[in-house]
Write an enzyme that holds these catalytic residues in place. Structure first.
Site, PDB file in Angstrom:
ATOM      1  N   VAL A  15      49.171  40.777  40.785  1.00 22.08           N
ATOM      2  CA  VAL A  15      49.162  39.871  39.619  1.00 22.08           C
ATOM      3  C   VAL A  15      50.528  39.218  39.438  1.00 22.08           C
ATOM      4  CG1 VAL A  15      48.741  39.700  37.136  1.00 22.08           C
ATOM      5  CG2 VAL A  15      47.342  41.244  38.525  1.00 22.08           C
ATOM      6  N   VAL A 122      41.352  41.828  29.782  1.00 19.85           N
ATOM      7  CA  VAL A 122      39.886  41.979  29.743  1.00 19.85           C
ATOM      8  C   VAL A 122      39.258  40.873  30.584  1.00 19.85           C
ATOM      9  CG1 VAL A 122      37.830  41.971  28.277  1.00 19.85           C
ATOM     10  CG2 VAL A 122      39.959  42.971  27.428  1.00 19.85           C
ATOM     11  N   GLY A 177      39.172  46.390  49.468  1.00 17.78           N
ATOM     12  CA  GLY A 177      40.299  46.430  48.528  1.00 17.78           C
ATOM     13  C   GLY A 177      39.892  46.289  47.076  1.00 17.78           C
ATOM     14  N   ASP A 191      37.854  52.060  33.206  1.00 18.81           N
ATOM     15  CA  ASP A 191      38.346  50.683  33.167  1.00 18.81           C
ATOM     16  C   ASP A 191      37.502  49.840  32.194  1.00 18.81           C
ATOM     17  OD1 ASP A 191      39.921  48.430  34.713  1.00 18.81           O
ATOM     18  OD2 ASP A 191      37.829  47.812  34.737  1.00 18.81           O
ATOM     19  N   LYS A 195      38.398  48.067  28.332  1.00 14.54           N
ATOM     20  CA  LYS A 195      38.150  46.644  28.056  1.00 14.54           C
ATOM     21  C   LYS A 195      37.201  46.451  26.871  1.00 14.54           C
ATOM     22  CE  LYS A 195      39.088  45.469  32.887  1.00 14.54           C
ATOM     23  NZ  LYS A 195      38.498  45.370  34.230  1.00 14.54           N
ATOM     24  N   GLY A 293      41.780  39.803  40.684  1.00 15.62           N
ATOM     25  CA  GLY A 293      42.288  38.959  41.772  1.00 15.62           C
ATOM     26  C   GLY A 293      43.576  38.259  41.370  1.00 15.62           C
TER      27      GLY A 293
END
Ligand code: HSE
Length: 426
Positions: A15, A122, A177, A191, A195, A293
């Site tokens: 990121v 989120v 990945g 996870d 969120k 991503g």
């Protein structure tokens, strides 16, 4: 010339690298320094002022905004806390930190007249936080439901499309990945829980205690469940759900759900995310797109940086709508008090009256059966697979019925075993 806004970037992983690339196009933003764990590691982007001490940045009086993209709570919490106390605004992609320590850091930010923006925390690249907080602010929200984890959505999609087992699809996700070597956070629903906690918080203006969120991951979903669901007109999705109940409580949970094939959420495949918001006056609106991503997430992080930058040096109190203006905790609903329809997969001994037992015990526990399907017999004729779909009923009644069903037997032999129970999305 307008003064450049200076940022300190904490983290240069996927990121952080995306953020550096995206911000290259914005002359009004200067990345004054980047803090990383290992300054000798080769990097995909060239950055000056690399440091392995994040406090150099959070203590630098010239830096206006600290951008935290390292994830996890330690040391991120202390970094953010120090940054706020030092008068910096914060942009973070850290869902776990917000879910676990949001109450503390939002109060701190308000005390120091700073903002924390977290669009990337989120559903990655999907703009959902800012719309709920600003553009859709007029709404009374009824529910927010999301496919909030790309890894599990990818695994479920591959199980369905390629007829592979959970294990094989997890391996594929790891090879690509998407999933970590230790996939627990994704596949066990942590996870998605972080969120949905944040979404519930902003939609209902109440703080959420993540310890009271019912959470179940996808590890028990089998290929058979996916096939049976498909035959009955559903797909299986891991859904984070937050809804307001009639008595004003907030029902927040994460678990797999059967989703009717014509529901927009059923059409969200592979690693994509989606959020379905229901409210008045807006009605229903679906946001979908990449939940992770490099570039999608960097789009959200960089967007937050530009939002803060656009108001810095102009007003004493920037972005009032983006702040957390509530401190009260929600009255959260216990999963046992929720009402749902259920898919129940049963393996039963091939004896007279099994379906009768199922009907009687369901009836005794106030459960109406919507449909019941026996999938023939095992090759040795000793057992049958039976799928029951119930009408809406209380979770506590289902739990009681399951206990009773599993106790039927003679001597030490049990007649019925429950393979899986999956709630059905309304
Ligand atoms: N691991 C997450 C997912 C992405 O699979 O969606 C980061 O939140």
């Amino acid at each position: 010339m307008e003064k450049k806004i200076k940022i300190g970037l904490i983290g240069l992983g996927t990121v952080g690298t995306g953020v550096v690339k995206v911000l290259k196009n914005f002359d009004n933003i200067e990345i004054k320094g980047v803090a990383v764990h290992n300054i000798n590691k080769p990097r995909e982007v060239e950055v000056s002022n690399l440091t392995d001490d994040p406090y150099k940045l959070v203590n630098d009086p010239e830096i206006d905004i600290i951008v935290e993209v390292i994830g996890g709570c330690n040391p991120a919490l202390d970094i953010i806390e120090t940054a706020i106390k030092n008068g910096k605004h914060v942009v973070t992609a850290n869902k776990e930190l917000l879910a676990r320590h949001g109450a503390y850091i939002f109060d701190l930010a308000n005390k120091y007249n700073k903002v924390i923006l977290y669009e990337a925390a989120v559903a990655g690249g999907i703009p959902i936080i800012t719309p709920i907080k600003t553009t859709m602010r007029v709404n009374e929200f009824e529910s927010v439901a999301g496919i909030l984890n790309g890894t599990t959505n990818y695994i479920l999609t591959k199980m369905e499309e390629e007829g592979l087992s959970y294990k094989d699809c997890l391996k594929k996700a790891q090879d690509l990945g998407y999933a970590e070597t230790n996939p627990t956070s994704d596949v066990e629903g942590y996870d998605a829980m972080y969120k949905i906690a944040t979404l519930a918080n902003i939609a209902f203006n109440k703080r959420i205690d993540i310890n009271k969120i019912f959470k179940e991951g996808i590890t028990k979903i089998t290929k058979e469940d996916i096939d049976f669901a498909n035959e009955l007109g559903y797909k299986i999705k891991l859904i984070g759900l937050a809804r307001k109940t009639e008595n004003g409580k907030i029902d927040v949970r994460v678990h797999p759900m059967l989703v009717e094939k014509d529901n927009p959420m059923a059409k969200i495949g592979n690693a994509l995310n989606a959020v379905l918001v229901k409210g008045h006056p807006i009605g229903e609106v679906v946001f979908s797109g990449p939940g992770a991503g490099e570039f999608p997430t960097a789009s959200s992080v960089a967007g937050d940086i530009l939002i803060i930058a656009s108001e810095l040096n102009k007003y004493d109190e920037i972005l009032p709508m983006a702040r957390c203006n509530h401190t009260e905790f929600a009255n959260q609903v216990d999963i046992l008090d929720t009402e749902n329809s259920y898919y129940i997969s049963i393996t039963a001994k091939n004896i007279h009256g099994t379906i009768g037992y199922i009907g009687t015990i369901c009836g005794k526990n106030h459960i109406n059966i919507l449909s019941i399907l026996q999938k023939g017999l095992s090759s040795d004729h000793k057992s049958a697979r039976i799928i029951v779909i119930t009408e809406k009923c209380f979770e506590k009644d289902i739990q009681n019925a399951v206990k009773e069903l599993e106790n039927i037997g003679e001597n030490d032999e049990k007649f019925i075993s429950i393979n899986n129970i999956i709630r059905v999305m309304e």
